[in-house]
Design an enzyme around this catalytic site. Structure first.
Site, short mmCIF file in Angstrom:
data_model
loop_
_atom_site.label_atom_id
_atom_site.label_comp_id
_atom_site.label_asym_id
_atom_site.label_seq_id
_atom_site.Cartn_x
_atom_site.Cartn_y
_atom_site.Cartn_z
N VAL A 192 3.05 38.51 -29.11
CA VAL A 192 2.78 39.51 -28.41
C VAL A 192 1.75 38.67 -27.26
O VAL A 192 1.20 37.90 -27.58
CB VAL A 192 0.74 40.48 -28.94
CG1 VAL A 192 -0.17 40.86 -28.39
CG2 VAL A 192 1.70 41.28 -30.19
N ASP A 239 -1.17 50.27 -43.17
CA ASP A 239 -1.36 49.07 -43.80
C ASP A 239 -2.89 48.19 -42.87
O ASP A 239 -2.74 47.85 -42.76
CB ASP A 239 -0.35 48.04 -42.90
CG ASP A 239 -0.27 46.25 -42.85
OD1 ASP A 239 -0.69 46.21 -44.27
OD2 ASP A 239 0.17 45.94 -42.30
N1 LIG Z 1 -3.57 46.58 -28.62
C1 LIG Z 1 -4.36 45.49 -29.01
N2 LIG Z 1 -4.57 44.38 -28.33
C2 LIG Z 1 -5.17 42.94 -28.45
N3 LIG Z 1 -4.34 42.54 -29.44
C3 LIG Z 1 -3.03 42.89 -30.40
C4 LIG Z 1 -3.30 44.03 -29.90
N4 LIG Z 1 -1.99 44.54 -30.17
C5 LIG Z 1 -1.36 43.09 -31.32
N5 LIG Z 1 -2.89 42.34 -30.37
C6 LIG Z 1 -2.81 40.95 -31.35
O1 LIG Z 1 -1.53 40.61 -31.37
C7 LIG Z 1 -1.43 40.25 -33.60
C8 LIG Z 1 -0.27 40.79 -33.77
O2 LIG Z 1 -0.16 42.74 -33.56
P1 LIG Z 1 1.10 43.48 -34.83
O3 LIG Z 1 0.30 43.44 -35.84
O4 LIG Z 1 1.09 44.37 -33.90
O5 LIG Z 1 2.04 42.45 -34.72
P2 LIG Z 1 3.29 42.54 -35.77
O6 LIG Z 1 4.30 42.05 -35.25
O7 LIG Z 1 3.83 43.82 -35.62
O8 LIG Z 1 2.42 41.43 -36.97
P3 LIG Z 1 3.71 41.15 -37.93
O9 LIG Z 1 4.87 41.29 -37.81
O10 LIG Z 1 2.64 40.28 -38.73
O11 LIG Z 1 2.96 42.55 -38.90
C9 LIG Z 1 -2.43 41.50 -33.80
O12 LIG Z 1 -3.65 40.77 -34.88
C10 LIG Z 1 -3.32 40.96 -32.46
O13 LIG Z 1 -4.10 40.06 -32.77
#
Ligand SMILES: Nc1ncnc2c1ncn2[C@@H]1O[C@H](COP(=O)(O)OP(=O)(O)OP(=O)(O)O)[C@@H](O)[C@H]1O
Length: 533
Positions: free
Chosen positions: A122, A271
């Site tokens: 991200v 989750d």
């Molecule tokens: N809309 C948002 N605003 C602020 N921070 C965000 C947002 N979306 C994601 N993040 C940050 O990015 C991190 C990772 O996002 P997300 O959980 O959507 O990714 P992921 O690839 O699904 O992670 P994982 O594979 O580990 O489940 C979050 O823990 C958060 O810190």
């Protein structure tokens, strides 16, 4: 071998799987093997095998109805320590997917990642209108790596099922299939964007939950662009004290939001761990990461309501019915034993009103009973149970005196009374009458067709008798034995008659006699071995 899996690898003939094997075999040992329990060895091995295996472990940890409790507890600790990838690569992917240079797409883009997950990372950015954004970029090459690992996993699961018949109860191939479906869904970023949008719409009029807005013109393929959420983590105790509402209210809102998703909308965030909650400055909550969504069909929701109500009402007979309707048994269920276990189970909740039951503990005990009786629970219900247990953990951390069942109870009674409302009963009767009338409408024509065939001697009935092949084989075998027996006794008789009539024929009759006797011994041995003497 590291983590003590040499025997397993050898038994399965896995040494030939070099890429995967090398990772497993030459991983630097971190802890002395002797101290490791089986569950811990499994967790460490999965962690060292990389992203796909870690995610697999996380999915398996949602199946306490299949996997032993100690393994589930250990798998819940699985952590992804994935490195981030360079910002330039992220920019290249964004430009490729969205078809425009980064400066044109965003007013600002931070090449240093804000967070790195297993499937993507991200980055912070800013819209041309000044709104802070986050851009989620899928890892380069992750689809290929996951496909490769999945095919290895599939082979491994098939081998385990073939070589270890006892492992069948854990349904290794079924688990890999479930995982494959889950990970393919998570890999589709467009799906995550659509789910986020759906929750945004569902909660538009509910001030207690904020859902990040998706920017669909900057969301495409491997990219999601959404609003940046500026809030605190829900487990940040210090920050929670500065809010205009109490921590108890925040937790109660979280529980209410979740119950609304489940019981009103039939879709829920699967989750709800602390990292996915943000508390905004006015105390309202925001949920991020809609990559894993559960869907609860009306029929299943009603079963869940029945389960909770019958625990509160202490009705064992109804509970047995619910259990048999919820799950699929791997083998014949011992109804008496199941009833006895369920009686003990509800006994623990005697005199406790529904709103004071510890939902997490109750559902865990319930799943244990399913596991003992080898009854498999549908994936959606398992996902829901696991989400409820996670939520209860989050809520009790910030508001220990809160019971999430208080937020669930009104829904349970409302849904139950709705089902027995005269209008609902009339509607069920109407829908059954419609199905019945359709059957009645088609019946004369079908009967006419069948009778016509019967009159024209064209009616064919195909009968499949289970075990008939086995019977035929057995009959063949008995016939052969009988024939051999008859030939054998004729030969013995013939050789005896020949010998008594002419002693000069001894050189012919003695070998024939001996050959027939040997044949006879072989035949008797065969009958002995078959155990059907
Ligand atoms: N809309 C948002 N605003 C602020 N921070 C965000 C947002 N979306 C994601 N993040 C940050 O990015 C991190 C990772 O996002 P997300 O959980 O959507 O990714 P992921 O690839 O699904 O992670 P994982 O594979 O580990 O489940 C979050 O823990 C958060 O810190």
């Amino acid at each position: 071998m590291n983590y003590g899996f040499d025997d397993l690898v050898d038994q399965l003939g896995l040494r030939r799987y070099l890429r995967w094997g090398r990772r497993l075999l030459f991983w630097k040992r971190t802890e002395p093997e002797i101290k490791l329990t089986r569950a811990k060895r499994i967790r460490l091995a999965l962690e060292s095998l990389g992203v796909t295996f870690i995610k697999f472990g996380q999915v398996v940890s949602t199946r306490p109805d299949l996997v032993p409790r100690d393994v589930v507890a250990e798998l819940e600790k699985l952590q992804e320590r994935v490195p981030s990838f360079p910002g330039e690569i992220a920019i290249a992917i964004i430009e490729r997917e969205l078809g425009e240079p980064i400066d044109k797409l965003y007013a600002e883009f931070d090449p240093a990642p804000l967070a790195a997950g297993s499937l993507g990372q991200v980055h912070k950015a800013r819209h041309h209108d000044g709104t802070p954004l986050v851009v989620k970029v899928k890892r380069p090459d992750i689809d290929r790596v996951i496909e490769q690992d999945l095919s290895l996993m599939h082979e491994l699961a098939t081998m385990i099922e073939r070589h270890f018949p006892d492992a069948e109860v854990f349904d290794p191939v079924g688990l890999v299939n479930q995982f494959s479906r889950t990970i393919h869904r998570e890999l589709q970023f467009s799906r995550e964007a659509r789910s986020t949008d759906e929750f945004y719409r569902l909660f538009q009029d509910d001030a207690t939950l904020y859902v990040p807005k998706i920017y669909s013109d900057m969301t495409q393929g491997d990219i999601i662009t959404m609003e940046f959420i500026d809030g605190y983590r829900i487990d940040d105790e210090q920050e929670l004290q500065n809010l205009p509402i109490s921590a108890h209210e925040v937790a109660a809102n979280g529980a209410r939001i979740f119950m609304k998703m489940v019981f009103e909308f039939g879709v829920f965030h699967a989750d709800p761990h602390p990292g996915n909650f943000r508390v905004l400055h006015d105390g309202s909550l925001c949920l991020i990461d809609y990559g894993m969504i559960g869907v609860l069909e009306e029929e299943r929701r009603d079963l869940l309501v029945d389960l909770l109500l019958n625990v509160a009402k202490q009705d064992t007979n109804k509970l047995v019915e619910v259990v048999l309707n919820i799950g699929k048994a791997k083998r014949a269920v011992d109804h008496q034993l199941l009833r006895a276990d369920l009686r003990d189970f509800i006994g623990n909740y005697y005199g406790i009103p529904l709103d004071q039951i510890s939902v997490g503990k109750m559902l865990t005990d319930f799943i244990n009973i399913l596991a003992i009786h080898r009854i498999r629970c549908p994936v959606d219900i398992m996902l829901l149970i696991r989400a409820m247990i996670t939520l209860e953990g989050v809520a009790s951390r910030i508001a220990p005196e809160l019971n999430i069942a208080q937020e669930m109870e009104p829904y349970i009674y409302k849904l139950s009374s709705e089902r027995y409302h005269p209008r609902a009963i009339a509607s069920r009767i109407w829908s059954e009458a419609c199905s019945f009338s359709k059957v009645m409408h088609d019946l004369p024509e079908q009967v006419g067709r069948t009778l016509g065939k019967l009159a024209d001697d064209e009616l064919q009935i195909h009968l499949d008798h289970k075990g008939i092949d086995h019977l035929t084989t057995e009959m063949d075998r008995s016939g052969n034995r009988l024939a051999i027996g008859m030939v054998m006794s004729s030969l013995i008789l013939a050789s005896a008659i020949t010998l008594s009539s002419d002693t000069r024929l001894v050189y012919i009759s003695i070998p024939i006699f001996m050959m027939s006797s040997l044949l006879g011994i072989w035949l008797i041995y065969g009958v002995f071995r078959s155990g059907r003497l």
